[in-house]
Design a protein around this motif. Sequence first.
Motif, PDB file in Angstrom:
ATOM      1  N   ASP A   3       0.848  -1.189   0.000  1.00  0.00           N
ATOM      2  CA  ASP A   3       0.000   0.000   0.000  1.00  0.00           C
ATOM      3  C   ASP A   3       0.887   1.244   0.000  1.00  0.00           C
ATOM      4  O   ASP A   3       1.071   1.909   1.017  1.00  0.00           O
ATOM      5  CB  ASP A   3      -0.930  -0.026   1.210  1.00  0.00           C
ATOM      6  N   ILE A   4       1.430   1.533  -1.174  1.00  0.00           N
ATOM      7  CA  ILE A   4       2.327   2.687  -1.350  1.00  0.00           C
ATOM      8  C   ILE A   4       1.589   3.983  -1.032  1.00  0.00           C
ATOM      9  O   ILE A   4       2.142   4.897  -0.420  1.00  0.00           O
ATOM     10  CB  ILE A   4       2.875   2.726  -2.790  1.00  0.00           C
ATOM     11  N   TRP A   5       0.338   4.065  -1.425  1.00  0.00           N
ATOM     12  CA  TRP A   5      -0.481   5.276  -1.230  1.00  0.00           C
ATOM     13  C   TRP A   5      -0.559   5.641   0.254  1.00  0.00           C
ATOM     14  O   TRP A   5      -0.327   6.789   0.632  1.00  0.00           O
ATOM     15  CB  TRP A   5      -1.851   5.035  -1.825  1.00  0.00           C
ATOM     16  N   SER A   6      -0.856   4.670   1.103  1.00  0.00           N
ATOM     17  CA  SER A   6      -0.907   4.941   2.547  1.00  0.00           C
ATOM     18  C   SER A   6       0.488   5.139   3.122  1.00  0.00           C
ATOM     19  O   SER A   6       0.684   6.002   3.985  1.00  0.00           O
ATOM     20  CB  SER A   6      -1.607   3.798   3.279  1.00  0.00           C
ATOM     21  N   HIS A   7       1.429   4.348   2.652  1.00  0.00           N
ATOM     22  CA  HIS A   7       2.801   4.441   3.168  1.00  0.00           C
ATOM     23  C   HIS A   7       3.390   5.839   2.943  1.00  0.00           C
ATOM     24  O   HIS A   7       4.122   6.346   3.778  1.00  0.00           O
ATOM     25  CB  HIS A   7       3.689   3.381   2.515  1.00  0.00           C
ATOM     26  N   LEU A  62      12.339   1.880  -6.225  1.00  0.00           N
ATOM     27  CA  LEU A  62      12.638   0.591  -5.607  1.00  0.00           C
ATOM     28  C   LEU A  62      12.812   0.754  -4.106  1.00  0.00           C
ATOM     29  O   LEU A  62      12.338  -0.073  -3.322  1.00  0.00           O
ATOM     30  CB  LEU A  62      13.897  -0.011  -6.249  1.00  0.00           C
ATOM     31  N   ALA A  63      13.445   1.841  -3.701  1.00  0.00           N
ATOM     32  CA  ALA A  63      13.624   2.109  -2.267  1.00  0.00           C
ATOM     33  C   ALA A  63      12.269   2.248  -1.572  1.00  0.00           C
ATOM     34  O   ALA A  63      12.088   1.781  -0.448  1.00  0.00           O
ATOM     35  CB  ALA A  63      14.468   3.367  -2.067  1.00  0.00           C
ATOM     36  N   GLU A  64      11.287   2.888  -2.233  1.00  0.00           N
ATOM     37  CA  GLU A  64       9.954   3.027  -1.651  1.00  0.00           C
ATOM     38  C   GLU A  64       9.251   1.672  -1.530  1.00  0.00           C
ATOM     39  O   GLU A  64       8.559   1.417  -0.543  1.00  0.00           O
ATOM     40  CB  GLU A  64       9.105   3.980  -2.484  1.00  0.00           C
ATOM     41  N   LEU A  65       9.420   0.810  -2.524  1.00  0.00           N
ATOM     42  CA  LEU A  65       8.823  -0.524  -2.433  1.00  0.00           C
ATOM     43  C   LEU A  65       9.392  -1.288  -1.239  1.00  0.00           C
ATOM     44  O   LEU A  65       8.641  -1.883  -0.456  1.00  0.00           O
ATOM     45  CB  LEU A  65       9.081  -1.333  -3.709  1.00  0.00           C
ATOM     46  N   HIS A  66      10.711  -1.241  -1.090  1.00  0.00           N
ATOM     47  CA  HIS A  66      11.342  -1.933   0.035  1.00  0.00           C
ATOM     48  C   HIS A  66      10.925  -1.328   1.371  1.00  0.00           C
ATOM     49  O   HIS A  66      10.650  -2.057   2.334  1.00  0.00           O
ATOM     50  CB  HIS A  66      12.867  -1.922  -0.107  1.00  0.00           C
ATOM     51  N   ALA A  67      10.877   0.001   1.451  1.00  0.00           N
ATOM     52  CA  ALA A  67      10.482   0.667   2.696  1.00  0.00           C
ATOM     53  C   ALA A  67       9.039   0.331   3.066  1.00  0.00           C
ATOM     54  O   ALA A  67       8.734   0.089   4.240  1.00  0.00           O
ATOM     55  CB  ALA A  67      10.664   2.180   2.567  1.00  0.00           C
ATOM     56  N   VAL A  96       5.547   2.246 -11.209  1.00  0.00           N
ATOM     57  CA  VAL A  96       6.912   1.929 -10.782  1.00  0.00           C
ATOM     58  C   VAL A  96       7.917   2.577 -11.717  1.00  0.00           C
ATOM     59  O   VAL A  96       7.657   2.773 -12.912  1.00  0.00           O
ATOM     60  CB  VAL A  96       7.172   0.405 -10.682  1.00  0.00           C
ATOM     61  N   GLU A  97       9.066   2.909 -11.141  1.00  0.00           N
ATOM     62  CA  GLU A  97      10.129   3.514 -11.939  1.00  0.00           C
ATOM     63  C   GLU A  97      10.634   2.506 -12.971  1.00  0.00           C
ATOM     64  O   GLU A  97      10.592   1.291 -12.753  1.00  0.00           O
ATOM     65  CB  GLU A  97      11.277   3.986 -11.046  1.00  0.00           C
TER      66      GLU A  97
END
Length: 175
Positions: free
Chosen positions: A35-39, A54-59, A108-109
């Motif tokens: 849930d990137i939107w909430s994160h 990619l860093a955001e996906l991992h975080a 995604v990038e």
Amino acid sequence: MLGPDTASVVNTSDPNAFPVQRLTLPPAGRGVLLDIWSHTHHSYDPFTSRPITLAELHACATAQNTSFQPGDILILRTGWVSAYHALPPAARESLGRVKNFAHTFVGVEQTEGMLDFLHDGYFSAVAGDQPGFECWPPGEVSLHRFLLPLWGVPIGEMWDLERSQGPLVGHGQDS
């Protein structure tokens, strides 16, 4: 995957003979919802060309205590559908009138690093709630060209996760 009579399938002129036409929906497997939107605390406009790194996906995965396993279906909630439903009808209609692929949207990038992550993660499918899994307009690296024809990884787009993800969030079932 094609079965014992592969040669007859490959040599046919029938446009419906190939496995991509035989996919069943919904896909069955272990879905991993990030849930990137909430994160990101809704900190971007999903209707802009905003790459998810990619860093955001991992975080996000770390924050959700989510791990990846070979064969997972990677699902991203980017907020696009949520933002779309919040638009007035006239604004939604105008999105449908954009010509010549002049849209912009989150995804995604398109980098070698993301390509390596998707390859090395052995995902069986990828999906998101945005019009394209990748940020649009496209960048230098086309993930579609690897995912679909080279790796056979289906790409799901425009998934309405607003109805399906709600009960999972906050109940230790984010994946």
